[in-house]
Design an enzyme around this catalytic site. Structure first.
Site, PDB file in Angstrom:
ATOM      1  N   ASP A  95       0.814  -1.226   0.000  1.00 20.30           N
ATOM      2  CA  ASP A  95       0.000   0.000   0.000  1.00 20.30           C
ATOM      3  C   ASP A  95       0.838   1.262   0.000  1.00 20.30           C
ATOM      4  O   ASP A  95       1.097   1.809  -1.046  1.00 20.30           O
ATOM      5  CB  ASP A  95      -1.156  -0.017   1.014  1.00 20.30           C
ATOM      6  CG  ASP A  95      -0.743  -0.179   2.462  1.00 20.30           C
ATOM      7  OD1 ASP A  95       0.468  -0.219   2.748  1.00 20.30           O
ATOM      8  OD2 ASP A  95      -1.648  -0.237   3.298  1.00 20.30           O
TER       9      ASP A  95
ATOM     10  N   ASP B  50      -5.283 -10.167   7.208  1.00 21.70           N
ATOM     11  CA  ASP B  50      -5.993 -10.144   8.484  1.00 21.70           C
ATOM     12  C   ASP B  50      -6.473  -8.757   8.895  1.00 21.70           C
ATOM     13  O   ASP B  50      -6.026  -7.732   8.369  1.00 21.70           O
ATOM     14  CB  ASP B  50      -5.078 -10.653   9.598  1.00 21.70           C
ATOM     15  CG  ASP B  50      -4.038  -9.599   9.996  1.00 21.70           C
ATOM     16  OD1 ASP B  50      -3.351  -9.086   9.094  1.00 21.70           O
ATOM     17  OD2 ASP B  50      -3.945  -9.278  11.192  1.00 21.70           O
TER      18      ASP B  50
HETATM   19  N1  HPA Z   1      -5.839  -5.540   4.737  1.00 24.92           N
HETATM   20  C1  HPA Z   1      -5.078  -6.295   5.561  1.00 24.92           C
HETATM   21  N2  HPA Z   1      -3.807  -6.010   5.839  1.00 24.92           N
HETATM   22  C2  HPA Z   1      -3.267  -4.928   5.247  1.00 24.92           C
HETATM   23  C3  HPA Z   1      -3.999  -4.113   4.372  1.00 24.92           C
HETATM   24  C4  HPA Z   1      -5.357  -4.425   4.103  1.00 24.92           C
HETATM   25  O1  HPA Z   1      -6.095  -3.756   3.341  1.00 24.92           O
HETATM   26  N3  HPA Z   1      -3.156  -3.127   3.955  1.00 24.92           N
HETATM   27  C5  HPA Z   1      -1.970  -3.365   4.573  1.00 24.92           C
HETATM   28  N4  HPA Z   1      -2.015  -4.426   5.354  1.00 24.92           N
HETATM   29 MG    MG Z   2      -1.808  -7.687   9.014  1.00 26.98          MG
END
Ligand code: HPA
Ligand code: MG
Length: 226
Positions: A146, A202
């Site tokens: 992300d 998760d």
């Molecule tokens: N979901 C789960 N874990 C994560 C996410 C997400 O959207 N983004 C970064 N870690």
């Molecule tokens: Mg996580």
């Protein structure tokens, strides 16, 4: 146009682009663990679609690594399912094309999320000594990229062990306003900036046992908040 999964011209680099207005499929259309009934809002990416896209990524990877053996570095915990399925597809493709690449899988554990928020700290909690990567062709396998902060830090760490080459496979990449040049060489899906769970991703350790990638409901968010 409400096409769910639209292939972009730059399909390989961006992956399958999921638009901002995609609400996901109604839960009634699929099966999922009954205990999550109130906790998820919709099926965002069904398991079968994930699997087929992963097979496609395995093709790209086989083409790029050619005759090199692959040192796979799986980023835990979220990456375990994607990694297992991707490596399986690489093996099957190898068997079917007489281009069998040896794959060795190692694991690294990172943590940077609390609830649904990214925290400033990146912790490498498993296997800091990666000297086995020296001179190897490395494939980092991560479930989701992300902000890119985690991946940047990990790449920097990996480079200090002087591998021959490093590529990154990310099942999901989030579309963010100031998205930097992508760090991910093989992208499964580019998704809007929303929190998703399932397929080993998760929310405070819950939902890893869900096969589809789903959107949390308000109830789910409250129920498992810490
Ligand atoms: N979901 C789960 N874990 C994560 C996410 C997400 O959207 N983004 C970064 N870690
Ligand atoms: Mg996580």
């Amino acid at each position: 146009m409400s096409a769910l999964l639209q292939m972009d011209n730059a399909g390989m680099k961006r992956g399958i682009v999921i638009k901002d207005d995609w609400p996901g499929y109604s839960l009634d259309l699929f099966t999922y663990p009954e205990h999550y009934h109130d906790d998820i809002e919709s099926v965002y990416i069904p398991h079968g679609v994930i699997m087929n896209r992963t097979e496609r990524l395995a093709h790209y990877i086989m083409d790029d690594f050619r005759d090199d053996n692959i040192m796979v570095l799986c980023v835990l915990k979220g990456g375990y399912k994607f990694c297992a399925d991707l490596v399986e597809f690489i093996k099957i493709l190898g068997r079917n094309s007489n281009k069998y690449l040896e794959t060795r899988v190692e694991f690294i554990r990172l943590k940077s999320y609390l609830n649904d928020q990214s925290t400033e700290d990146l912790h490498i909690i498993g296997c800091r000594d990666l000297s086995f990567l020296r001179g190897k062709s490395v494939l980092i396998v991560e479930a989701i990229v992300d902000t890119g902060k985690t991946m940047k830090a990990l790449l920097k760490h990996v480079e200090t062990f002087e591998p021959k080459m490093v590529k990154v496979a990310g099942l999901l990449v989030k579309r963010l306003p100031n998205m930097a040049e992508s760090l991910t060489d093989y992208v499964g899906f580019e998704i809007p900036n929303r929190f998703v769970v399932g397929y080993a991703l998760d929310y405070n350790e819950y939902f890893r046992d869900l096969n589809h990638i789903c959107v949390l409901s308000r109830t789910g968010k409250m129920k498992y908040k810490i």
